[in-house]
Design a protein around this motif. Structure first.
Motif: not given
Length: 96
Positions: A8-36
């Motif tokens: 959860f902490s890793d997810v929150y760290d990634v989400v905090r890095q999403i720039p204003e005006g941009r969005a990403t998906s749950y799956g993209a975050i999971a893949a980035y964290l090595g949990a495809k």
């Protein structure tokens, strides 16, 4: 439970890095964290993110770009309003 909290902490760290005006998906975050295959776990983390400070949860959508978590916000339109205030175009509860 400790491992889950670290994820959860890793997810929150990634989400905090999403720039204003941009969005990403749950799956993209999971893949980035090595949990495809961990999109649902990311979704669970995001569902709990409202107890954390400074997490721009409105920038996370499902793989079709739908505002699938809009019901978790303070009003049914808050997620869309936040995205639009950052310049993201939303039509029919989906980012364009």
């Amino acid at each position: 439970m400790k491992q889950e909290n670290n994820f959860f902490s890793d997810v929150y760290d990634v989400v905090r890095q999403i720039p204003e005006g941009r969005a990403t998906s749950y799956g993209a975050i999971a893949a980035y964290l090595g949990a495809k295959r961990g999109a649902r776990m990311v979704g669970w983390a995001m569902g709990n993110s409202f107890t954390e400070f400074g997490i721009p949860a409105h920038r996370v959508v499902n793989k079709q770009g739908e505002l699938s978590a809009r019901h978790l916000f303070e009003t049914p339109t808050a997620m869309q309003e936040r995205l639009e205030s950052e310049g993201v175009v939303v039509k029919n509860d989906r980012i364009q």
